[in-house]
Scaffold this active site. Structure first.
Site, PDB file in Angstrom:
ATOM      1  CB  SER A  52      -1.025  -0.028   1.356  1.00 18.66           C
ATOM      2  OG  SER A  52      -1.715   1.276   1.431  1.00 18.66           O
ATOM      3  NE  ARG A  53      -1.825   5.495  -2.613  1.00 18.14           N
ATOM      4  CZ  ARG A  53      -2.779   6.554  -2.981  1.00 18.14           C
ATOM      5  NH1 ARG A  53      -2.708   7.432  -3.662  1.00 18.14           N
ATOM      6  NH2 ARG A  53      -3.845   6.245  -2.631  1.00 18.14           N
ATOM      7  CG  HIS A  95      -4.136  -0.153 -14.344  1.00 18.06           C
ATOM      8  ND1 HIS A  95      -5.393  -0.947 -14.925  1.00 18.06           N
ATOM      9  CD2 HIS A  95      -4.183  -0.155 -12.786  1.00 18.06           C
ATOM     10  CE1 HIS A  95      -6.299  -0.918 -13.821  1.00 18.06           C
ATOM     11  NE2 HIS A  95      -5.645  -0.612 -12.683  1.00 18.06           N
ATOM     12  CE  LYS A 113     -13.103  -4.012 -14.929  1.00 16.39           C
ATOM     13  NZ  LYS A 113     -13.290  -2.846 -14.726  1.00 16.39           N
ATOM     14  NE  ARG A 179     -12.060   2.631  -8.683  1.00 17.75           N
ATOM     15  CZ  ARG A 179     -12.552   2.362  -9.844  1.00 17.75           C
ATOM     16  NH1 ARG A 179     -12.560   3.176 -10.953  1.00 17.75           N
ATOM     17  NH2 ARG A 179     -12.950   1.030  -9.966  1.00 17.75           N
ATOM     18  CG  ASP A 192     -14.588   1.497 -13.526  1.00 16.98           C
ATOM     19  OD1 ASP A 192     -14.732   0.578 -13.034  1.00 16.98           O
ATOM     20  OD2 ASP A 192     -13.980   2.400 -13.256  1.00 16.98           O
TER      21      ASP A 192
HETATM   22  N1  NAP Z   1     -12.652  -7.099 -12.121  1.00 16.70           N
HETATM   23  C1  NAP Z   1     -13.866  -6.472 -11.655  1.00 16.70           C
HETATM   24  O1  NAP Z   1     -14.865  -7.022 -11.593  1.00 16.70           O
HETATM   25  C2  NAP Z   1     -13.320  -4.931 -11.233  1.00 16.70           C
HETATM   26  C3  NAP Z   1     -14.214  -4.458 -10.259  1.00 16.70           C
HETATM   27  C4  NAP Z   1     -14.031  -3.258  -9.757  1.00 16.70           C
HETATM   28  C5  NAP Z   1     -12.634  -2.456 -10.302  1.00 16.70           C
HETATM   29  N2  NAP Z   1     -11.926  -3.096 -11.016  1.00 16.70           N
HETATM   30  C6  NAP Z   1     -10.621  -2.380 -11.501  1.00 16.70           C
HETATM   31  O2  NAP Z   1      -9.610  -2.415 -10.502  1.00 16.70           O
HETATM   32  C7  NAP Z   1      -8.794  -1.220 -10.362  1.00 16.70           C
HETATM   33  C8  NAP Z   1      -9.305  -0.715  -8.981  1.00 16.70           C
HETATM   34  O3  NAP Z   1     -10.609  -0.362  -8.527  1.00 16.70           O
HETATM   35  P1  NAP Z   1     -11.288  -0.480  -7.283  1.00 16.70           P
HETATM   36  O4  NAP Z   1     -12.497   0.114  -7.269  1.00 16.70           O
HETATM   37  O5  NAP Z   1     -10.822  -1.560  -6.309  1.00 16.70           O
HETATM   38  O6  NAP Z   1     -10.510   0.855  -6.503  1.00 16.70           O
HETATM   39  P2  NAP Z   1     -10.364   1.374  -5.002  1.00 16.70           P
HETATM   40  O7  NAP Z   1     -11.052   0.745  -4.262  1.00 16.70           O
HETATM   41  O8  NAP Z   1     -10.086   2.957  -5.089  1.00 16.70           O
HETATM   42  O9  NAP Z   1      -8.957   0.607  -4.849  1.00 16.70           O
HETATM   43  C9  NAP Z   1      -7.581   1.217  -5.633  1.00 16.70           C
HETATM   44  C10 NAP Z   1      -6.338   1.148  -4.522  1.00 16.70           C
HETATM   45  O10 NAP Z   1      -5.210   1.628  -5.480  1.00 16.70           O
HETATM   46  C11 NAP Z   1      -4.544   2.400  -4.453  1.00 16.70           C
HETATM   47  N3  NAP Z   1      -3.957   3.536  -5.177  1.00 16.70           N
HETATM   48  C12 NAP Z   1      -2.869   3.775  -5.823  1.00 16.70           C
HETATM   49  N4  NAP Z   1      -2.924   5.105  -6.622  1.00 16.70           N
HETATM   50  C13 NAP Z   1      -3.780   5.635  -6.066  1.00 16.70           C
HETATM   51  C14 NAP Z   1      -4.409   6.863  -6.532  1.00 16.70           C
HETATM   52  N5  NAP Z   1      -3.808   7.874  -7.252  1.00 16.70           N
HETATM   53  N6  NAP Z   1      -5.728   7.138  -6.050  1.00 16.70           N
HETATM   54  C15 NAP Z   1      -6.461   6.223  -5.271  1.00 16.70           C
HETATM   55  N7  NAP Z   1      -5.981   5.196  -4.934  1.00 16.70           N
HETATM   56  C16 NAP Z   1      -4.612   4.804  -5.255  1.00 16.70           C
HETATM   57  C17 NAP Z   1      -5.403   2.812  -3.268  1.00 16.70           C
HETATM   58  O11 NAP Z   1      -4.483   1.924  -2.161  1.00 16.70           O
HETATM   59  P3  NAP Z   1      -3.472   2.356  -1.236  1.00 16.70           P
HETATM   60  O12 NAP Z   1      -3.426   3.820  -0.952  1.00 16.70           O
HETATM   61  O13 NAP Z   1      -3.493   1.784  -0.011  1.00 16.70           O
HETATM   62  O14 NAP Z   1      -1.840   1.876  -1.878  1.00 16.70           O
HETATM   63  C18 NAP Z   1      -6.562   2.179  -3.251  1.00 16.70           C
HETATM   64  O15 NAP Z   1      -6.860   1.356  -2.183  1.00 16.70           O
HETATM   65  C19 NAP Z   1      -9.639  -0.255 -11.422  1.00 16.70           C
HETATM   66  O16 NAP Z   1      -8.753  -0.035 -12.500  1.00 16.70           O
HETATM   67  C20 NAP Z   1     -10.768  -1.047 -11.929  1.00 16.70           C
HETATM   68  O17 NAP Z   1     -11.243  -0.953 -13.151  1.00 16.70           O
HETATM   69  C21 NAP Z   1     -11.955  -4.093 -11.567  1.00 16.70           C
END
Ligand code: NAP
Length: 337
Positions: A52-53, A95, A113, A179, A192
């Site tokens: 994590s950050r 990514h 993705k 987000r 997304d």
């Molecule tokens: N396959 C699927 O069904 C599915 C579903 C939802 C999302 N996704 C994909 O997964 C990715 C993440 O989505 P999510 O919904 O999990 O997002 P999220 O809940 O916001 O989590 C992203 C994580 O990335 C880290 N991070 C690093 N740089 C960041 C920044 N500049 N701003 C905010 N967070 C940052 C944060 O963790 P730390 O700060 O702790 O490092 C944060 O917890 C996206 O690309 C999305 O398209 C896929």
């Protein structure tokens, strides 16, 4: 009426039989939680580290999921000798940089993705992984589900006849604090939810010759809804994606001789039906499931691919991820034309 046509069986092997990789999670957010739960529930993969950050978030996630190593920086993940493969679960905008950093450190990568925010970024990841001799893949999990293996066999069998029309939709209402409403994180539906419909259209009809798209805004900075028509040598795909409303999120493939209908949410585990023009319907019967019932299939495909000495998935190669992002680039270009 019951059809005389019978569906093929899924060829997807038991996820528990896959060779074990040691995984690190990068970005412990919403999808990372479900990915780890999916691995723990359905596979023998080992999640050995999380990055994590902030150290406190890494420790919290490690504690919640029984992960041994918690890193308070992403760099510490890339240099951790206990890690074979990094699952990049940060926002889309990150990514490319995170995948390239992991590859430069000699790690395999499975990237959520979309692989990058555009085709050029995705191609850069593919090139870097190729040069470094490591595995890289896009976790477009839908493509790895047993249901989609059966769909792929139905489509390639030619039983539907020439395919002229693909209809696919993915709409989900989001509140303004998500987000997806953040312009600095490439918000809006396209990268997304739109990746699912664009990837599906590409998997059926290939690269379109022309792309026409139109949008409605959600805010000054964020798209709310995008509809697109992709026209190729064989047929049209009509796509819709929105964050303004929940929509049926169904997908349909229409051929001269038959129609394949996937009820919503089409991109998750569940059933589908093939209806022949001459009469009769045959159904693929599967319990509907959520991400925790399916994210692991992309992970075990990576494990099998790496174990076989290959560096790219044969189910969802990097060229498919690049081609999907090329469609997305062309949707954006059409909107701003
Ligand atoms: N396959 C699927 O069904 C599915 C579903 C939802 C999302 N996704 C994909 O997964 C990715 C993440 O989505 P999510 O919904 O999990 O997002 P999220 O809940 O916001 O989590 C992203 C994580 O990335 C880290 N991070 C690093 N740089 C960041 C920044 N500049 N701003 C905010 N967070 C940052 C944060 O963790 P730390 O700060 O702790 O490092 C944060 O917890 C996206 O690309 C999305 O398209 C896929």
């Amino acid at each position: 009426m019951t059809s005389t046509y019978s569906l093929p069986q899924s060829r997807v092997p038991d996820p528990r039989d896959a060779p074990t990789l040691r995984w690190a999670i990068l970005g412990p957010g919403w999808i990372a939680t479900r990915f780890v739960e999916s691995l723990h529930r359905n596979t023998s993969q080992q999640v050995v580290a999380v990055g994590s950050r902030t150290a406190a978030r890494a420790e919290q996630f490690a504690l919640a999921h029984g992960i041994e190593r918690a890193h308070g920086t992403y760099d510490a993940v890339f240099t951790d000798d206990a890690v074979d493969i990094v699952y990049v679960a940060t926002p889309h905008t990150e990514h490319r940089a995170h995948a390239l950093a992991a590859i430069a450190a000699g790690k395999h990568v499975l990237v959520e993705k979309p692989l990058a925010v555009d085709a050029a970024g995705a191609a850069e990841i593919a090139d870097a992984a190729g040069a470094a001799g490591v595995f890289a893949g896009e976790a477009m999990w839908t493509r790895f589900l047993p249901k989609f293996d059966v769909i792929e066999q139905v489509l390639s069998s030619g039983v539907l006849g020439p395919i002229h029309t693909v209809l696919a939709d993915h709409g989900e209402f989001f509140t303004r604090d998500h987000r997806i409403y953040d312009p600095t994180l490439a918000g809006g539906p396209l990268l997304d939810l739109g990746t699912y419909v664009a990837s599906f259209a590409y998997s059926v009809l290939g690269r379109p010759d022309t792309v026409y798209a139109t949008r409605r805004p959600a805010t000054e900075d964020i798209d709310g809804q995008i509809s697109a028509v992709l026209s190729g040598p064989d047929g049209h795909a009509v796509l819709n994606t929105t964050i303004l409303t929940d929509t049926p999120t169904t997908a349909t493939v229409c051929g001269r001789d038959g129609t394949l209908t996937i009820p919503g949410p089409f991109f998750m585990p569940g059933s589908f039906a093939v209806t022949m023009r001459g009469g009769g319907t045959v159904e693929y019967d599967e319990q509907p499931g959520l991400q925790v019932d399916g994210l692991h299939y992309a992970a075990v495909d990576a494990a099998r691919t790496i174990d076989a000495g290959r560096r790219e998935s044969s189910i969802h190669p990097l060229s498919d991820a690049v081609a999907t992002l090329d469609i997305i680039d062309r949707i954006r270009a059409s909107i701003s034309a």
